[in-house]
Design a protein around this motif. Structure first.
Motif, PDB file in Angstrom:
ATOM      1  N   ARG A  21      16.208  74.774  30.118  1.00  0.00           N
ATOM      2  CA  ARG A  21      17.240  73.822  29.669  1.00  0.00           C
ATOM      3  C   ARG A  21      16.708  72.926  28.553  1.00  0.00           C
ATOM      4  NH1 ARG A  21      21.881  72.651  27.934  1.00  0.00           N
ATOM      5  NH2 ARG A  21      22.735  70.656  28.524  1.00  0.00           N
ATOM      6  N   TYR A  24      16.942  74.763  25.283  1.00  0.00           N
ATOM      7  CA  TYR A  24      18.289  74.761  24.704  1.00  0.00           C
ATOM      8  C   TYR A  24      18.625  73.401  24.094  1.00  0.00           C
ATOM      9  CZ  TYR A  24      19.603  79.336  26.538  1.00  0.00           C
ATOM     10  OH  TYR A  24      19.678  80.687  26.776  1.00  0.00           O
ATOM     11  N   SER A  27      16.761  73.007  20.851  1.00  0.00           N
ATOM     12  CA  SER A  27      17.383  73.845  19.829  1.00  0.00           C
ATOM     13  C   SER A  27      18.659  73.196  19.309  1.00  0.00           C
ATOM     14  CB  SER A  27      17.678  75.232  20.410  1.00  0.00           C
ATOM     15  OG  SER A  27      18.292  76.048  19.445  1.00  0.00           O
ATOM     16  N   ALA A  80      23.510  77.838  20.521  1.00  0.00           N
ATOM     17  CA  ALA A  80      23.551  78.650  21.732  1.00  0.00           C
ATOM     18  C   ALA A  80      24.021  77.725  22.846  1.00  0.00           C
ATOM     19  CB  ALA A  80      22.176  79.218  22.044  1.00  0.00           C
ATOM     20  N   HIS A  81      25.223  77.948  23.327  1.00  0.00           N
ATOM     21  CA  HIS A  81      25.835  77.119  24.370  1.00  0.00           C
ATOM     22  C   HIS A  81      25.535  77.747  25.724  1.00  0.00           C
ATOM     23  CE1 HIS A  81      28.158  75.254  21.094  1.00  0.00           C
ATOM     24  NE2 HIS A  81      28.288  76.483  20.648  1.00  0.00           N
ATOM     25  N   ASP A  82      24.570  77.195  26.429  1.00  0.00           N
ATOM     26  CA  ASP A  82      24.179  77.725  27.742  1.00  0.00           C
ATOM     27  C   ASP A  82      25.155  77.229  28.789  1.00  0.00           C
ATOM     28  OD1 ASP A  82      23.088  75.156  27.062  1.00  0.00           O
ATOM     29  OD2 ASP A  82      21.768  75.249  28.799  1.00  0.00           O
ATOM     30  N   ALA A  96      25.336  82.656  27.930  1.00  0.00           N
ATOM     31  CA  ALA A  96      25.598  81.644  26.910  1.00  0.00           C
ATOM     32  C   ALA A  96      26.576  82.200  25.878  1.00  0.00           C
ATOM     33  CB  ALA A  96      24.281  81.231  26.248  1.00  0.00           C
ATOM     34  N   TYR A  98      26.980  82.191  21.453  1.00  0.00           N
ATOM     35  CA  TYR A  98      26.560  81.779  20.118  1.00  0.00           C
ATOM     36  C   TYR A  98      27.803  81.414  19.318  1.00  0.00           C
ATOM     37  CZ  TYR A  98      21.918  84.092  20.557  1.00  0.00           C
ATOM     38  OH  TYR A  98      20.653  84.486  20.915  1.00  0.00           O
TER      39      TYR A  98
END
Length: 144
Positions: A21, A24, A27, A80-82, A96, A98
């Motif tokens: 986490r 992410y 990033s 990148a949406h986790d 996730a 993109y």
């Protein structure tokens, strides 16, 4: 009365999901130093065959220079949406999405992805990407 994890606990937690986490979040914030801090010195980071940056990169600097910085050079708003984490010991699989706009084509990307991380000793030692590379290619290809 339940216990809650403080921000400090999260920042130093070595549990595999927390380490991933933090990667992410770093990033998303374009904080490459914080991102490198989640990676083992001998990390193996594999971008899928067919992806524009396909290959395996090693070392934290190698990963950020050859993946994150290049994505930032070619795409606006790469993210990148986790959303879903599946954890099994040192293995963390993240589902996730993109999203981005390709700078040269102006086309939007919206693709589901899966990322497999292996975390040991509080650091990411291995990463493998799974993505519909045709969606990425289409967004990066000018219309004829």
């Amino acid at each position: 009365m339940g216990l809650t994890m403080t921000e400090t606990d999260f920042a130093t937690s070595s549990t595999p999901a927390d380490v991933v986490r933090r990667q992410y979040l770093a990033s998303a914030a374009a904080d490459l130093a914080a991102l490198r801090a989640t990676l083992a010195p001998d990390v193996e980071w594999t971008e899928m065959a067919g992806f524009p940056l396909a290959g395996t990169y090693r070392t934290p600097n190698g990963v950020t220079a050859n993946v994150m910085q290049r994505l930032g050079a070619d795409w606006d708003g790469w993210a990148a949406h986790d959303d879903t984490y599946v954890v099994d010991g040192e293995n963390v699989v993240v589902l996730a999405r993109y999203t981005a706009v390709h700078k040269a084509t102006g086309k939007h990307l919206n693709a589901r992805v899966a990322h497999h991380f292996v975390v040991r000793g509080g650091l990411i030692v291995r990463f493998e990407q799974f993505v519909d590379t045709a969606l990425v290619r289409d967004a990066a290809t000018p219309d004829s």
